[in-house]
Design a protein around this motif. Structure first.
Motif, mmCIF file in Angstrom:
data_model
loop_
_atom_site.group_PDB
_atom_site.id
_atom_site.type_symbol
_atom_site.label_atom_id
_atom_site.label_comp_id
_atom_site.label_asym_id
_atom_site.label_seq_id
_atom_site.Cartn_x
_atom_site.Cartn_y
_atom_site.Cartn_z
ATOM 1 N N ASP A 43 0.667 -1.112 -0.192
ATOM 2 C CA ASP A 43 -0.026 0.173 0.020
ATOM 3 C C ASP A 43 0.954 1.038 -0.115
ATOM 4 O OD1 ASP A 43 -2.030 -1.640 0.296
ATOM 5 O OD2 ASP A 43 -3.176 -1.109 1.932
ATOM 6 N N SER A 59 -1.232 4.700 -0.255
ATOM 7 C CA SER A 59 -2.548 4.756 -1.636
ATOM 8 C C SER A 59 -3.811 5.188 -1.495
ATOM 9 C CB SER A 59 -1.665 3.300 -2.265
ATOM 10 O OG SER A 59 -2.811 2.563 -1.414
ATOM 11 N N THR A 60 -3.856 5.091 -0.254
ATOM 12 C CA THR A 60 -5.396 5.859 0.688
ATOM 13 C C THR A 60 -5.390 7.218 0.653
ATOM 14 O OG1 THR A 60 -4.552 5.710 2.635
ATOM 15 C CG2 THR A 60 -5.932 3.466 1.785
ATOM 16 N N HIS A 94 3.074 1.593 -8.279
ATOM 17 C CA HIS A 94 3.112 2.693 -7.402
ATOM 18 C C HIS A 94 3.124 3.766 -8.626
ATOM 19 C CE1 HIS A 94 -0.187 1.353 -4.794
ATOM 20 N NE2 HIS A 94 1.226 0.619 -3.895
ATOM 21 N N GLU A 111 -0.442 6.578 -9.566
ATOM 22 C CA GLU A 111 -1.873 5.880 -10.196
ATOM 23 C C GLU A 111 -2.694 6.830 -9.326
ATOM 24 O OE1 GLU A 111 -1.791 2.450 -9.224
ATOM 25 O OE2 GLU A 111 -0.765 1.125 -11.550
ATOM 26 N N SER A 112 -2.586 6.775 -7.436
ATOM 27 C CA SER A 112 -3.651 7.509 -6.716
ATOM 28 C C SER A 112 -3.447 8.977 -6.691
ATOM 29 C CB SER A 112 -3.365 6.972 -5.621
ATOM 30 O OG SER A 112 -1.558 7.213 -4.995
#
Length: 134
Positions: A43, A59-60, A94, A111-112
């Protein structure tokens, strides 16, 4: 006179095996009040140095302080992580886009859409390996 001398490349391959099997970090501990949260390493988007600590970008979209230095992390993260700047280690899985920037540096976009970071010129070889130029 030295007995039982082992070739250096044999030692290094054994070190790498040990590092891969035993020392790789699988989660990142982060303090929250009196509690310690564990974030799975998958993550983590990237790490940013801050004195002897580092910030972990998840990633959040969360940004948390971690007790590990980048040097400690660099030696214990899996091969999926690359140092791209003296301040940054990125999780290759990512990365969404890598764009050329000024003076041999690159912009890395995740990506995030957390943020983008700029690699340093000294790590341009690492970036070129990421994008398979070398």
């Amino acid at each position: 006179f030295v007995e039982n001398q082992v070739p250096l490349d044999t030692l290094k391959s054994k070190e790498t095996e040990l590092l891969d099997s035993e020392n790789c970090i699988t989660s990142i501990p982060v303090k929250q009040g009196d509690n310690i949260l564990l974030f799975p390493i998958e993550d983590v988007v990237y790490f940013e140095a801050s004195d002897n600590y580092s910030f972990v970008y998840i990633s959040t979209g969360e940004k948390r302080l971690c007790d590990y230095s980048l040097l400690f992390l660099e030696n214990r993260l899996s091969k999926n992580f690359s140092r791209v700047h003296r301040k940054y280690i990125v999780n290759e899985s990512h990365i969404r886009k890598i764009k050329p920037h000024l003076n041999g540096r690159y912009m890395i976009i995740f990506e995030s859409k957390l943020a983008s970071i700029i690699s340093s010129k000294g790590y341009s070889t690492t970036i070129r390996k990421l994008i398979k130029i070398e």
